[in-house]
Scaffold this motif. Structure first.
Motif, mmCIF file in Angstrom:
data_model
loop_
_atom_site.group_PDB
_atom_site.id
_atom_site.type_symbol
_atom_site.label_atom_id
_atom_site.label_comp_id
_atom_site.label_asym_id
_atom_site.label_seq_id
_atom_site.Cartn_x
_atom_site.Cartn_y
_atom_site.Cartn_z
ATOM 1 N N LEU A 177 -43.080 0.449 -79.505
ATOM 2 C CA LEU A 177 -43.784 -0.756 -79.932
ATOM 3 C C LEU A 177 -44.176 -0.675 -81.402
ATOM 4 O O LEU A 177 -43.958 -1.602 -82.178
ATOM 5 C CB LEU A 177 -45.011 -0.989 -79.052
ATOM 6 N N GLY A 178 -44.772 0.443 -81.789
ATOM 7 C CA GLY A 178 -45.152 0.604 -83.183
ATOM 8 C C GLY A 178 -43.961 0.621 -84.118
ATOM 9 O O GLY A 178 -44.010 0.055 -85.216
ATOM 10 N N ILE A 179 -42.872 1.257 -83.699
ATOM 11 C CA ILE A 179 -41.651 1.300 -84.515
ATOM 12 C C ILE A 179 -41.064 -0.096 -84.662
ATOM 13 O O ILE A 179 -40.613 -0.484 -85.740
ATOM 14 C CB ILE A 179 -40.630 2.280 -83.911
ATOM 15 N N GLU A 180 -41.081 -0.877 -83.590
ATOM 16 C CA GLU A 180 -40.587 -2.253 -83.661
ATOM 17 C C GLU A 180 -41.399 -3.060 -84.676
ATOM 18 O O GLU A 180 -40.839 -3.831 -85.463
ATOM 19 C CB GLU A 180 -40.660 -2.918 -82.281
ATOM 20 N N ALA A 181 -42.720 -2.855 -84.666
ATOM 21 C CA ALA A 181 -43.572 -3.570 -85.621
ATOM 22 C C ALA A 181 -43.259 -3.161 -87.053
ATOM 23 O O ALA A 181 -43.191 -4.003 -87.954
ATOM 24 C CB ALA A 181 -45.046 -3.311 -85.300
ATOM 25 N N ILE B 11 -41.104 13.144 -79.462
ATOM 26 C CA ILE B 11 -40.144 12.042 -79.387
ATOM 27 C C ILE B 11 -40.502 10.941 -80.382
ATOM 28 O O ILE B 11 -39.616 10.351 -81.019
ATOM 29 C CB ILE B 11 -40.074 11.483 -77.950
ATOM 30 N N VAL B 12 -41.784 10.656 -80.532
ATOM 31 C CA VAL B 12 -42.204 9.652 -81.515
ATOM 32 C C VAL B 12 -41.722 10.049 -82.908
ATOM 33 O O VAL B 12 -41.160 9.232 -83.650
ATOM 34 C CB VAL B 12 -43.734 9.468 -81.516
ATOM 35 N N ARG B 13 -41.914 11.310 -83.258
ATOM 36 C CA ARG B 13 -41.498 11.774 -84.586
ATOM 37 C C ARG B 13 -39.979 11.631 -84.759
ATOM 38 O O ARG B 13 -39.498 11.199 -85.822
ATOM 39 C CB ARG B 13 -41.918 13.227 -84.789
ATOM 40 N N ARG B 14 -39.227 11.982 -83.731
ATOM 41 C CA ARG B 14 -37.769 11.883 -83.815
ATOM 42 C C ARG B 14 -37.326 10.429 -83.910
ATOM 43 O O ARG B 14 -36.401 10.099 -84.666
ATOM 44 C CB ARG B 14 -37.147 12.573 -82.603
ATOM 45 N N ALA C 257 -40.448 6.786 -90.932
ATOM 46 C CA ALA C 257 -41.429 7.865 -90.834
ATOM 47 C C ALA C 257 -42.406 7.872 -92.004
ATOM 48 O O ALA C 257 -43.553 8.319 -91.867
ATOM 49 C CB ALA C 257 -40.720 9.215 -90.731
ATOM 50 N N ASP C 258 -41.967 7.375 -93.161
ATOM 51 C CA ASP C 258 -42.834 7.363 -94.335
ATOM 52 C C ASP C 258 -43.989 6.378 -94.203
ATOM 53 O O ASP C 258 -44.948 6.422 -94.986
ATOM 54 C CB ASP C 258 -42.019 7.042 -95.588
ATOM 55 N N LYS C 259 -43.939 5.510 -93.202
ATOM 56 C CA LYS C 259 -44.998 4.525 -92.986
ATOM 57 C C LYS C 259 -45.903 4.894 -91.806
ATOM 58 O O LYS C 259 -46.734 4.079 -91.394
ATOM 59 C CB LYS C 259 -44.385 3.145 -92.719
ATOM 60 N N ALA C 260 -45.720 6.101 -91.265
ATOM 61 C CA ALA C 260 -46.377 6.430 -90.003
ATOM 62 C C ALA C 260 -47.220 7.697 -90.065
ATOM 63 O O ALA C 260 -46.936 8.627 -90.829
ATOM 64 C CB ALA C 260 -45.322 6.575 -88.902
ATOM 65 N N GLU C 261 -48.267 7.710 -89.237
ATOM 66 C CA GLU C 261 -49.050 8.906 -88.951
ATOM 67 C C GLU C 261 -48.990 9.117 -87.443
ATOM 68 O O GLU C 261 -49.138 8.160 -86.680
ATOM 69 C CB GLU C 261 -50.505 8.733 -89.385
#
Length: 202
Positions: free
Chosen positions: A55-59, A79-82, A90-94
């Protein structure tokens, strides 16, 4: 399972091994984002029970500016990291491994409110209303925030949670989606459009 639209459209996402995590299906995800987006412009996202991070990746793919992913399962965190790497966001995520309730308390220290909040816990958990209320109490919800709760159709959530008002309730099989929007306390006169074909709505 894949990214539906945006800059990472079509990129496959890995699932968490085992049956402890229940990812949102592509069909439900596509319908969900047609209701809350479909595209964004720099919003800050919280994916509190991240699972695969879908969901977060889609956003992020659709234009959100940043996202925080939280899950207590170490396999899910990996899995989230991968998946973030695969989607090239990945540069937009924590990403944090933590219990949701503890994470809310820790996020308060950052003092940055979220514009879009996803609450998609295991169906045995039925406390998303209290978690959303706590996010609001701790100043973690933006003035015009949207909160999405994914839950079993047998579970009922209230029409109002703090200053959040439920504007949509839709079901796909045993999966229900409740969408809440932050209000100023007065009843909304908004009329929601019909739910996309294939779901039921009340």
């Amino acid at each position: 399972m894949r990214v539906i639209s945006g800059q990472a459209k079509g990129r496959p996402l890995k699932a968490v091994p085992g049956n402890t995590t229940r990812p949102t299906t592509d069909k439900v995800k596509e319908a969900l984002f047609s209701m809350i987006g479909p595209y964004f412009d720099g919003e800050r996202v919280l994916d509190l029970f991240a699972g695969t991070g879908g969901l977060g990746i889609e956003a992020l793919s659709r234009g959100a500016g940043s996202a925080v992913f939280v899950d207590a399962n170490p396999r899910a965190v990996e899995i989230v990291r991968r998946n973030l790497d695969a989607a090239k966001v990945a540069d937009k995520a924590e990403v944090y491994r933590n219990d949701a309730s503890k994470a809310v308390k820790l996020l308060e220290r950052k003092g940055i409110p979220f514009d879009l909040i996803f609450l998609d816990p295991p169906y045995a958990m039925e406390n998303c209303d209290s978690l959303l209320a706590e996010l609001e109490e701790r100043g973690l919800t933006a003035e015009d925030a949207i909160a999405v709760i994914e839950h079993d159709t047998a579970v009922s959530y209230p029409d109002r949670i703090g200053r959040f008002e439920r504007t949509r309730l839709a079901a796909y099989g045993d999966t229900a989606i409740s969408i809440y929007r932050s209000r100023d306390g007065s009843p909304s006169e908004e009329t929601a459009p019909d739910f996309p074909e294939g779901g039921t709505e009340s």
